[in-house]
Enzyme design. Structure first.
Site, PDB file in Angstrom:
ATOM      1  CB  CYS A  47      -0.946  -0.002   1.197  1.00 22.17           C
ATOM      2  SG  CYS A  47      -0.124  -0.164   2.803  1.00 22.17           S
ATOM      3  CB  THR A  96      -1.626  -4.046   9.933  1.00 21.32           C
ATOM      4  OG1 THR A  96      -0.329  -4.485  10.362  1.00 21.32           O
ATOM      5  CG2 THR A  96      -1.484  -2.786   9.096  1.00 21.32           C
TER       6      THR A  96
END
Length: 481
Positions: free
Chosen positions: A289, A319
């Site tokens: 990302c 995360t």
């Protein structure tokens, strides 16, 4: 009548026009596979208020709101044309027509601007391409939402199956529930039902088989009627060509990894190097990302100013690979509580730049800090340029890149003075330039780039899959007619 009354009447009029646009947009999408955009933002399946808010976004472009009264004539003109599969930007049509000095009518200008999507030049509608998701975590479920959303025309990509490890009681019901409701991204737009007997999730009419397997080698996809599919591995368990090749089972033609690839696996950032994918390449990666967030603006800056060296610092949301509370972790710092701490960690984004931008000679270093927010990150890109410039020049250049360049689907631009991370949840761009935070001093430029590290990245993944499947349709009008 008071000023307030005038404003309210104007609002109701625009509401009525936006409401009348919805069936026209829907019909173009369903019957002709045409996606109607407004400055790169899709208007398909949008509410009245969403359409009006998207028009209001034009304030960032010309300093004034783009009215539906201006774009509606162009939409009507499109419905009268023999259009093939394409993406057509109403905002660009209206803006370019206003600047055109030839005195053409809306109908004449529209026909000329989208000529490549009409008549003998148009692309024929293709049969749907099967897609399989291997893993169904954060990225997998968002990619599923996007694939289901884009299946509205009946063409393009079709999500056929999800492969997961076997769970306990009501496993499929729980997985469907996670698809239906998301604490960050909200409710699924549509209906979801579950058939436990056939192990099938039906989402907006799309029948998705849930396949239980502990290893790729245990699955024969042809048994489920799946042919020539693209498999998206969002587990990250296998990252090199040897490991990812185990997915090339009967029924699977290509494998796309949603993590940085290792070895000779191509790392692809859509908009930057997706056109380098070889037709016979069966295995590729969508990088990370953060790589997707920094590479497009890095390319834009290098193209215009030249980049001698740079450093990227990412302030990244936590995360699932971190611990909720302090506990053992193979990484020293990631074992500390994610929602309670800022955590210094490593990022491979800087080293991945070389794979996506091999012509960039600049050395790019990088580091990362995980912070206690669940989604949306920011990359601070500090660049030494090959020539001196000004803040105003870089500001105007990046704004123009976000609007009219080939990178406009990757780079967004915000002038909101009070923008914060949660404002960018659900952004479909790889990164968003924060104009207010931009700093330029001679040959030094510091860019602040927001990115939805979940949804924006998932959009990039789907764009890569569309490209390799041959259903990435051209966008009209071009920047010049």
């Amino acid at each position: 009548m008071t000023v307030n009354d005038d404003s309210f009447t104007n609002w109701k009029t625009r509401e009525e026009i936006a409401e009348s646009m919805i069936p026209l947009i829907g019909k173009l999408h369903r019957e002709r596979d045409v996606t109607v955009l407004l400055h790169s933002r899709s208007l398909v399946n949008k509410s009245v208020v969403s359409i009006l808010k998207t028009h209001r976004f034009a304030r960032q472009i010309a300093g004034a709101e783009l009215s539906v009264t201006e774009t509606m004539p162009f939409l009507k003109a499109l419905t009268a044309l023999d259009l093939g599969p394409s993406q057509i930007d109403l905002g660009m049509l209206a803006t370019m027509h206003k600047a055109d000095e030839r005195g053409l009518s809306v109908e004449q200008f529209t026909a000329e601007a989208v000529a490549g999507a009409t008549g003998a030049d148009k692309i024929e509608r293709r049969e749907p391409r099967d897609v399989v998701l291997y893993g169904f975590g954060r990225i997998g479920r968002l990619v599923a939402r996007l694939l289901i959303e884009k299946a509205g025309s009946g063409n393009g990509l079709r999500l056929r199956a999800i492969v997961v490890r076997g769970g306990g009681a009501q496993d499929i019901v729980k997985r469907a529930s996670l698809l239906r409701r998301d604490s960050i991204h909200g409710q699924f737009q549509g209906t979801i039902t579950v058939d436990e007997d056939s192990s099938t999730i039906v989402a907006n009419g799309n029948e998705i088989k849930v396949i239980y397997a502990d290893d790729p080698s245990h699955v024969d996809y042809t048994e489920y009627g799946i042919r020539d599919a693209i498999l998206i591995d969002n587990t990250g368990k296998w990252r090199d060509r040897e490991g990812l090749s185990t997915h090339l089972r009967p029924g699977i033609e290509k494998v796309v990894l949603t993590a940085p690839g290792k070895g000779d696996v191509p790392n692809i950032v859509h908009g930057v190097n997706h056109d380098t994918i070889k037709p016979d390449e069966q295995i590729l990666s969508c990088a990370s990302c953060t790589t997707n967030a920094i590479v497009p603006p890095l390319k834009a800056m290098d193209d215009e100013y030249g980049v001698l060296r740079g450093h990227v610092e990412t302030v990244h949301s936590f995360t699932n690979d971190q611990n909720l509370l302090d506990n053992y972790h193979k990484s020293e710092r990631r074992g500390r509580s994610a929602p309670l701490n800022m955590v210094i960690t490593e990022t491979g984004a800087a080293s991945a730049v070389a794979k996506a931008l091999p012509d960039l000679k600049a050395k790019i270093s990088g580091s990362s800090i995980r912070v206690p927010v669940p989604d949306v990150s920011i990359a601070i890109l500090n660049l030494q340029l090959a020539r001196e410039t000004t803040r105003e020049e870089v500001h105007d250049y990046l704004r123009e890149v976000s609007l009219t360049s080939p990178l406009k689907r990757q780079i967004d631009f915000t002038t909101a003075p009070d923008a914060v991370s949660s404002d960018f949840i659900g952004s479909r761009h790889a990164s968003i330039v924060d104009a207010g935070a931009l700093k330029v001093d001679g040959d030094n430029a510091i860019l602040y780039l927001w990115y939805d590290n979940e949804f924006g990245y998932s959009c990039q993944v789907v764009r890569v899959v569309q490209h390799v499947s041959g259903v990435e349709y051209p966008t009209y009008p071009a920047t010049a007619v």
